[in-house]
Every structure is written in C-alpha cells, then in structure tokens.
Design a protein around this motif. Sequence first.
Motif, mmCIF file in Angstrom:
data_model
loop_
_atom_site.group_PDB
_atom_site.id
_atom_site.type_symbol
_atom_site.label_atom_id
_atom_site.label_comp_id
_atom_site.label_asym_id
_atom_site.label_seq_id
_atom_site.Cartn_x
_atom_site.Cartn_y
_atom_site.Cartn_z
ATOM 1 N N MET A 294 24.387 -34.732 -15.271
ATOM 2 C CA MET A 294 24.086 -33.467 -15.939
ATOM 3 C C MET A 294 25.237 -33.061 -16.855
ATOM 4 O O MET A 294 25.017 -32.622 -17.985
ATOM 5 N N ARG A 295 26.475 -33.221 -16.379
ATOM 6 C CA ARG A 295 27.640 -32.892 -17.210
ATOM 7 C C ARG A 295 27.719 -33.794 -18.436
ATOM 8 O O ARG A 295 28.190 -33.385 -19.498
ATOM 9 N N GLU A 296 27.245 -35.031 -18.273
ATOM 10 C CA GLU A 296 27.256 -35.979 -19.395
ATOM 11 C C GLU A 296 26.119 -35.707 -20.385
ATOM 12 O O GLU A 296 26.074 -36.304 -21.456
ATOM 13 N N GLY A 297 25.187 -34.838 -20.031
ATOM 14 C CA GLY A 297 24.058 -34.529 -20.899
ATOM 15 C C GLY A 297 22.923 -35.527 -20.816
ATOM 16 O O GLY A 297 21.996 -35.486 -21.633
ATOM 17 N N VAL B 44 24.758 -28.202 -5.661
ATOM 18 C CA VAL B 44 26.143 -27.849 -5.364
ATOM 19 C C VAL B 44 26.992 -29.082 -5.045
ATOM 20 O O VAL B 44 28.157 -29.157 -5.428
ATOM 21 N N GLU B 45 26.397 -30.058 -4.353
ATOM 22 C CA GLU B 45 27.178 -31.141 -3.763
ATOM 23 C C GLU B 45 26.897 -32.533 -4.306
ATOM 24 O O GLU B 45 27.677 -33.447 -4.057
ATOM 25 N N CYS B 46 25.810 -32.739 -5.000
ATOM 26 C CA CYS B 46 25.342 -34.095 -5.303
ATOM 27 C C CYS B 46 25.960 -34.657 -6.583
ATOM 28 O O CYS B 46 25.514 -34.347 -7.693
ATOM 29 N N GLY B 47 26.966 -35.509 -6.436
ATOM 30 C CA GLY B 47 27.596 -36.132 -7.596
ATOM 31 C C GLY B 47 26.637 -36.982 -8.397
ATOM 32 O O GLY B 47 26.735 -37.049 -9.635
ATOM 33 N N GLU B 48 25.696 -37.643 -7.733
ATOM 34 C CA GLU B 48 24.709 -38.460 -8.444
ATOM 35 C C GLU B 48 23.902 -37.626 -9.430
ATOM 36 O O GLU B 48 23.460 -38.127 -10.459
ATOM 37 N N LEU B 49 23.708 -36.366 -9.128
ATOM 38 C CA LEU B 49 22.962 -35.465 -9.994
ATOM 39 C C LEU B 49 23.881 -34.700 -10.952
ATOM 40 O O LEU B 49 23.625 -34.616 -12.153
ATOM 41 N N LEU B 50 24.964 -34.148 -10.440
ATOM 42 C CA LEU B 50 25.818 -33.248 -11.220
ATOM 43 C C LEU B 50 26.599 -33.982 -12.312
ATOM 44 O O LEU B 50 26.757 -33.447 -13.418
ATOM 45 N N LEU B 51 27.062 -35.185 -12.036
ATOM 46 C CA LEU B 51 27.840 -35.908 -13.049
ATOM 47 C C LEU B 51 26.981 -36.313 -14.253
ATOM 48 O O LEU B 51 27.393 -36.100 -15.401
#
Length: 323
Positions: A255-258, A246-253
């Motif tokens: 992931m969005r980039e593939g 939910v909160e981790c930009g290091e992980l979520l960004l």
Amino acid sequence: MLILDGMDVRAALTMEDCIEAVREALKIFARRECEQFPRFQLKPATAAPLMGLMPAFQGGDMPVWCLKDVLVASGNRARGLDSHQGVILLHDGTTGEPLAVVDATAITAVRTAATSAVATLALARPDARRIAILGSGTQARAHIDALRIALPGAEIVLWARSPGQAGRLAEEAGCRLASTIEDAVVDADIICTVTGAREPLLRRDWLKAGCHINAVGASSPQARELGTDIVASAAFFVDSRAQAMVECGELLLPMREGAIGEDHIRGEIGEVLVGARPGRSSADALTVFKSLGMAVEDMAAAVCALRNAKTMGIGQEIRWRAG
C-alpha cells in the motif's frame, strides 16, 4: 479453577477438535456474535521479549471472557524453547470468576495450524494434492499435522534455512526435503510460509497456476514473507480486517508503494465460511490467506481444551476465593 500445562493441552486438544473449534469461531466472528478487542504489543526499551495482550468475549448460554498474554522471545530457539510463551486466562462471562489458566504456547501451536487448515479447505483448489511448507520450527510441525487431516494423502515438501533441523523434521514426519525454496514450491498447490523472515521469500514466477498460500510467519507492519508482486496479483484474504490494517506487512508495505489500495482485501476467512463473501474465483486464481492470529481463535481452542480436560479428568484443580 483448572490449570492446564502444555502436556495437558496436547492431551486434551486434538488437531481434529481444534480445526472444528476454530472453524466455528471464525463463523461466529464473521456474524459478529462475539467481541474481539484491539490487541496491544508492548516492547520495553531493553532487549526483553515483546508482550502481546489479546482480549475477547463471547456471550450466549455460557459466556466467557478470555485474555491471552503471549511473550515473543526471538532468542529462544538457541535456548531450546519455543519463541512464544504465555498463558490464556478464561473467566466466567457472568460472574467474572476465573475458570482456567491454560498454556498459551501449546494452544497457539495448534490453533494457528488449525486456522490454516480451515482456510486451505475454504480457498484451495479441490484437487490440491501437493503442499510446500517453508520453515522447520513449531509451526512447521503443527502445519504438517493439520494439513494431513485436511488433505489426507497429500504429498508434503519441506524447506528451511536450517537444513539440519529441516532434515530431521522431514525424516520424522515423512516429508520430502527440498534443497531450495524454488524446488519446494514450483509444483505446489498449497504453500505455507511459517518462517521468521522479514523480507519476501517467494517469486511470482515460481508459483503454479491456482496455487493457494497460507502466509503465517510475519506479524508486524515492517515484516513480510510475500512480496508486492505476489500480493498485488492475488485474491487476498485475512482473519481480521481491522488487525490486518494495523499489523500486516504483506498488506501495508505494498500500500505504501502504491501497488494496491485499502480495498485489496477480498474478505475475512470467516465471511467466506458463512457465504457472505466469495472465495476462489477460478481454478487458476492465486489465493492468499494472511494469518495474524486472533483472540477468538485462542478462546475457542482454550474452551475446547478445558471442556475435554474436564471430561478426561486431567489438569490441576485449585480452589479459588476472590478477595
């Protein structure tokens, strides 16, 4: 009910005690012997501070309810204040009676660094001796204290965007001051990022083989201290999977980039501690521990501070009558 202000917490909660309390809390969390509920971040339309609410419960022989309310005021450094302000409420887990009001700023400073120390001992190479700390605020100072306990005799190098503040901290703490991030991290076995950065600070080719990183500063889906190149090539560990998703930009960004998938998290650090997940796979592996901070850590640290304070006879005791 006992009230513990910041001075009381600093007297009652040593870094050594907090490291042990947090280590045990992470194990209990991994075994699901406590309950941590979703935390809420409340941001008003005005420029007022963000408020976070973090509840947790632990049963057993002495059940406890805990609620941390923390307000993040980004302009506080200019005011000479810590950016994180708030309190931790401890309640008897059977009767609901209030047990303590504890200064959350002091608890957060100690337990965050203590968690990094626990993760470092679990994931870093056993022969690690050089530490780089990026940042010069409250968490930089606390991480120096925690890692000197975890790795006595290790060399610590400090870098921050504010060279004056970094220089004063380096002199006070007996650390070497680096002029650039690359100079700070190029020979480091362990790197702690404790900054307010919203964009990546490090490059993958600056990192020594076998390096371990504690990424602490960023705590929103839009912010990160580590770039996709580092995260994708690292064995990536978190404190809480649910929170990280939910909160981790290091992980979520990334992931969005593939660049990575949802399965990129190797494990929670508590799972490594109890042997449910493997930690470091080889001497040359790059490991990252992403610390978002958990209510169960605050609960463990606050309960430890309360217990020690009662033994030491410190804090302000007030009568409490419900109704």
